[in-house]
Design an enzyme around this catalytic site. Sequence first.
Site, mmCIF file in Angstrom:
data_model
loop_
_atom_site.group_PDB
_atom_site.id
_atom_site.type_symbol
_atom_site.label_atom_id
_atom_site.label_comp_id
_atom_site.label_asym_id
_atom_site.label_seq_id
_atom_site.Cartn_x
_atom_site.Cartn_y
_atom_site.Cartn_z
ATOM 1 N N HIS A 105 76.976 30.394 40.361
ATOM 2 C CA HIS A 105 75.550 30.036 40.401
ATOM 3 C C HIS A 105 75.386 28.512 40.526
ATOM 4 C CE1 HIS A 105 74.857 33.838 37.785
ATOM 5 N NE2 HIS A 105 74.365 34.109 38.975
ATOM 6 N N LYS A 123 66.581 45.759 32.653
ATOM 7 C CA LYS A 123 68.007 45.425 32.638
ATOM 8 C C LYS A 123 68.455 45.153 31.224
ATOM 9 C CE LYS A 123 69.644 43.479 37.002
ATOM 10 N NZ LYS A 123 70.088 42.259 37.675
ATOM 11 N N ARG A 175 78.233 36.210 48.326
ATOM 12 C CA ARG A 175 79.670 36.195 48.064
ATOM 13 C C ARG A 175 80.378 37.025 49.118
ATOM 14 N NH1 ARG A 175 78.421 37.713 42.030
ATOM 15 N NH2 ARG A 175 76.803 38.683 43.265
ATOM 16 N N SER A 235 78.388 37.435 36.998
ATOM 17 C CA SER A 235 78.033 37.446 35.574
ATOM 18 C C SER A 235 78.587 38.707 34.916
ATOM 19 C CB SER A 235 76.511 37.409 35.400
ATOM 20 O OG SER A 235 75.983 36.209 35.889
HETATM 21 P P1 ADP Z 1 70.484 39.123 40.336
HETATM 22 O O1 ADP Z 1 70.580 39.998 39.110
HETATM 23 O O2 ADP Z 1 69.112 38.821 40.786
HETATM 24 O O3 ADP Z 1 71.413 39.495 41.462
HETATM 25 P P2 ADP Z 1 72.331 37.083 39.547
HETATM 26 O O4 ADP Z 1 72.131 36.168 38.399
HETATM 27 O O5 ADP Z 1 73.422 38.079 39.431
HETATM 28 O O6 ADP Z 1 70.933 37.729 39.799
HETATM 29 O O7 ADP Z 1 72.539 36.247 40.862
HETATM 30 C C1 ADP Z 1 71.544 35.388 41.353
HETATM 31 C C2 ADP Z 1 71.927 34.966 42.751
HETATM 32 O O8 ADP Z 1 73.142 34.221 42.722
HETATM 33 C C3 ADP Z 1 72.182 36.114 43.719
HETATM 34 O O9 ADP Z 1 71.753 35.715 45.000
HETATM 35 C C4 ADP Z 1 73.671 36.264 43.697
HETATM 36 O O10 ADP Z 1 74.150 36.822 44.914
HETATM 37 C C5 ADP Z 1 74.085 34.825 43.558
HETATM 38 N N1 ADP Z 1 75.406 34.703 42.963
HETATM 39 C C6 ADP Z 1 75.873 35.221 41.818
HETATM 40 N N2 ADP Z 1 77.168 34.881 41.600
HETATM 41 C C7 ADP Z 1 77.519 34.108 42.661
HETATM 42 C C8 ADP Z 1 78.733 33.465 43.069
HETATM 43 N N3 ADP Z 1 79.849 33.554 42.373
HETATM 44 N N4 ADP Z 1 78.703 32.803 44.219
HETATM 45 C C9 ADP Z 1 77.578 32.745 44.951
HETATM 46 N N5 ADP Z 1 76.437 33.327 44.654
HETATM 47 C C10 ADP Z 1 76.398 34.003 43.524
#
Ligand code: ADP
Length: 160
Positions: free
Chosen positions: A17, A41, A90, A128
């Site tokens: 992130h 969630k 990703r 996450s």
């Molecule tokens: P959501 O539950 O809305 O998917 P996340 O917190 O899991 O929220 O992710 C928010 C954004 O960050 C999403 O666009 C996700 O694809 C991106 N993201 C999460 N982890 C990574 C990572 N390791 N590299 C790039 N983007 C990421």
Amino acid sequence: MSIAVYPGSFDPLTNGHADIAARALPIFDGLVIAVAVNNAKNSLFDVAERVEMIREEFKDNPNIEVESFSGLLVEYLKARKAKAVVRGLRAVSDFEYEFQMANMNRKLYPEAETLFLMTGQRYFYVSSRMVREIASLNGCLNGLVPDHVALRLQKKFGGM
Ligand code: ADP
């Protein structure tokens, strides 16, 4: 002022992130990292804790704001006068969900665009969900999350 919103669950913030936020920053005048309140969630950290962790990470960066929001993302975009949504990609597996959401948001609010940024290679596999799992099993979090997030995870799982 061009402002972009980077929305997500951030449960918790990972280095993936943070990498996306750092990549988005030079493109816009300001970036709002927006923690989505989603009661459906089952989250590990509550929204206030998630906001705190992101604020801590970017405390030296005046161009990053951290907030939470509930309801539709497009309503939040309007309220913040933001014309862009930043999301991270990703792997191919992210694509289908992101594609649906970007198109739905475009239908609801055509004035805003979604921009996808590709994460650095080191973070392709960081999520996450995996981080929570590793922390719950007392695994090593080095390189996956900022140190202050690792500490909070260890506390959550009684590791210290
Ligand atoms: P959501 O539950 O809305 O998917 P996340 O917190 O899991 O929220 O992710 C928010 C954004 O960050 C999403 O666009 C996700 O694809 C991106 N993201 C999460 N982890 C990574 C990572 N390791 N590299 C790039 N983007 C990421």
